[in-house]
Design a protein around this motif. Structure first.
Motif, PDB file in Angstrom:
ATOM      1  N   MET A   1      40.576  69.052  58.243  1.00 38.42           N
ATOM      2  CA  MET A   1      42.028  68.940  58.370  1.00 38.42           C
ATOM      3  C   MET A   1      42.622  68.941  56.964  1.00 38.42           C
TER       4      MET A   1
ATOM      5  N   TYR B   1      48.835  74.605  66.248  1.00 39.84           N
ATOM      6  CA  TYR B   1      48.787  74.142  64.860  1.00 39.84           C
ATOM      7  C   TYR B   1      49.591  72.851  64.787  1.00 39.84           C
ATOM      8  N   ALA B   2      48.993  71.805  64.236  1.00 40.85           N
ATOM      9  CA  ALA B   2      49.678  70.524  64.103  1.00 40.85           C
ATOM     10  C   ALA B   2      49.830  70.171  62.637  1.00 40.85           C
TER      11      ALA B   2
ATOM     12  N   VAL C   1      44.362  60.690  63.854  1.00 42.11           N
ATOM     13  CA  VAL C   1      43.686  61.976  63.983  1.00 42.11           C
ATOM     14  C   VAL C   1      42.191  61.751  64.114  1.00 42.11           C
TER      15      VAL C   1
ATOM     16  N   VAL D   1      44.923  65.068  67.731  1.00 47.06           N
ATOM     17  CA  VAL D   1      46.004  64.303  67.124  1.00 47.06           C
ATOM     18  C   VAL D   1      46.573  63.401  68.207  1.00 47.06           C
TER      19      VAL D   1
ATOM     20  N   VAL E   1      44.032  70.163  69.165  1.00 47.36           N
ATOM     21  CA  VAL E   1      44.655  71.128  68.266  1.00 47.36           C
ATOM     22  C   VAL E   1      43.592  72.065  67.716  1.00 47.36           C
TER      23      VAL E   1
ATOM     24  N   CYS F   1      44.891  71.759  61.901  1.00 50.69           N
ATOM     25  CA  CYS F   1      45.660  70.539  61.650  1.00 50.69           C
ATOM     26  C   CYS F   1      45.835  70.321  60.154  1.00 50.69           C
TER      27      CYS F   1
ATOM     28  N   VAL G   1      47.094  67.705  57.626  1.00 52.65           N
ATOM     29  CA  VAL G   1      47.431  66.297  57.435  1.00 52.65           C
ATOM     30  C   VAL G   1      47.953  66.109  56.013  1.00 52.65           C
TER      31      VAL G   1
END
Length: 422
Positions: free
Chosen positions: A155, A181-182, A257, A264, A273, A276, A278
């Motif tokens: 991430m 996509y986060a 996460v 998430v 996800v 990701c 972060v």
């Protein structure tokens, strides 16, 4: 005013006008010595201006571990496909060859304020008369439950540009059709306030071309964010139905996460996800803490010369410092560096010190030729760097205005990188 490379450098030079350096003060060993830690928008600019304007009267050493510096500003445009990764990478060769700066590619690992020395991972001990720290940001441990720096490959934060930026783009391009996509957005204060939201725009631009049914999820602990009306207008116009932002009222500040499971969790609700990003809470780069000049997460400084409030012989620039009203941005760091360099040169050589004036503009790209900006001018007061006036793009602007704003940003990029690296 239209900004291009020549106009930007010319404005910068006017703000840091110089006189010859007729005398050396308090330097029994010969030339006064300045060590600069960090080769970004603050450190590289400060080193260059000190070397250039002192006409060889100051010995300048720049400590920077990387041989190629990738700018965080414009790195989002690489993700969106508007820039190549090479176009945002810069070397330090000109600073060494043309300005006589001793560029040491090493990690600064210690500061002895009594002895006035900096130690490095490579075993060097460098004496200084003045020390300028511009180390950028590090991340607050435990800021996002489930994530630490060991998870940055699963991430990515991509908030230190270069390999992390390339990794994040590759992960987005590898998402399955219709994937998610986060982004976990950071709390205030943080580097480049519009940055996460320009990134969302650039990810959406990329996905619209290669994966148009994909979704973008933003977990955001902030009620409001920089240029919010402009971004939301642009998202509705260009990427309708693709982007969902969850703010603090709906749990955006209560996020966990799981990098292994690629999940998430927002306020107890778990989402799978595919990529990701972060971006944790931030703090001053570690060397500022090692030097013992931080208070909380940042290093407080005096507005007139960016000197540390804990040690007058140390100055802190850019993202790492707590200075008042200026945002943490590349433009801010560059502006602060020129004020600091002028003040340090005056203190060490007796040359004229000009009143501190600062400026900042942050441009963002929402979609092709859809550029927006926000900025302000600032002055030094006894308490802080204080905002004098400001401006921001309007919603509903014409396509011609937005395209001109984007072109202006390209001119600024060429100008500031020349100002940093020569």
């Amino acid at each position: 005013m239209k900004l291009n490379r020549r106009a930007f450098i010319g404005t910068a030079a006017a703000g840091a006008a110089t006189l010859s350096a007729p005398m050396v003060m308090g330097a029994a060993h010969g030339k006064p010595r300045v060590v600069v830690v960090g080769g970004g928008a603050g450190g590289a600019t400060a080193a260059r201006y000190l070397a250039k304007d002192s006409n060889g009267e100051i010995d300048v050493t720049l400590i920077e571990p990387t041989r190629h510096y990738y700018t965080c500003f414009f790195s989002n445009l690489y993700i969106g496909g508007f820039r190549s990764i090479d176009s945002i990478g810069h070397s330090y060769g000109t600073l060494a060859s043309e300005y006589g700066i001793n560029v040491l590619h090493d990690w600064a690992t210690g500061v002895d304020r009594d002895a006035k020395t900096v130690s490095t991972a490579g075993g060097y001990t460098l004496p200084y008369d003045r020390l300028i720290l511009s180390p950028g940001i590090d991340f607050v441990d435990g800021a996002v439950p489930g994530w630490d720096i060991s998870a940055q490959d699963r991430m990515p934060h991509a908030y230190k540009a270069g390999s992390q930026t390339e990794l994040l783009k590759a992960q987005i391009e590898a998402m399955p059709e219709g994937g998610t996509y986060a982004m976990v957005a950071p709390p205030n204060p943080f580097r480049c306030p519009p940055g996460p939201y320009e990134r969302v725009s650039m990810v959406a631009h990329l996905l619209k071309q290669i994966n148009p049914t994909a979704k973008i999820l933003i977990a955001d602990p902030k009620q409001n964010f920089s240029k919010q009306a402009l971004f939301e207008e642009g998202w509705n116009r260009h990427y309708s139905g693709m982007i969902e932002r969850i703010g603090p009222d709906f749990g955006g500040g209560n996020v966990e996460v799981d990098p292994e499971a690629m999940t998430v969790t927002i306020d107890g609700s778990v989402t799978n996800v595919d990529a990701c990003n972060v971006i944790p809470a931030m703090k001053a780069g570690r060397i500022a803490d090692i030097a013992g000049i931080t208070e909380g997460n940042w290093a407080p400084v005096n507005a007139a010369d960016l000197s540390s409030k804990m040690d007058e012989n140390i100055h802190v620039l850019g993202d790492a410092c707590a200075q008042g009203d200026m945002p943490k941005s590349g433009f801010s760091a560059n502006s602060q560096a020129k004020v600091c360099a002028n003040a340090v040169r005056g203190a060490l050589t007796g040359s004229t010190v000009f009143p501190a004036r600062f400026a900042n503009t942050c441009w963002s790209l929402i979609d092709t030729d859809d550029g927006v900006k926000v900025g302000a001018t600032y002055e030094a007061t006894e308490e802080k760097i204080a905002k004098v006036d400001g401006f921001v793009s309007d919603t509903g602007e014409s396509a011609e205005v937005r395209a001109a704003t984007y072109q202006e940003s390209i001119g600024w990029y060429d100008g500031i990188t020349a100002d940093m690296f020569g």
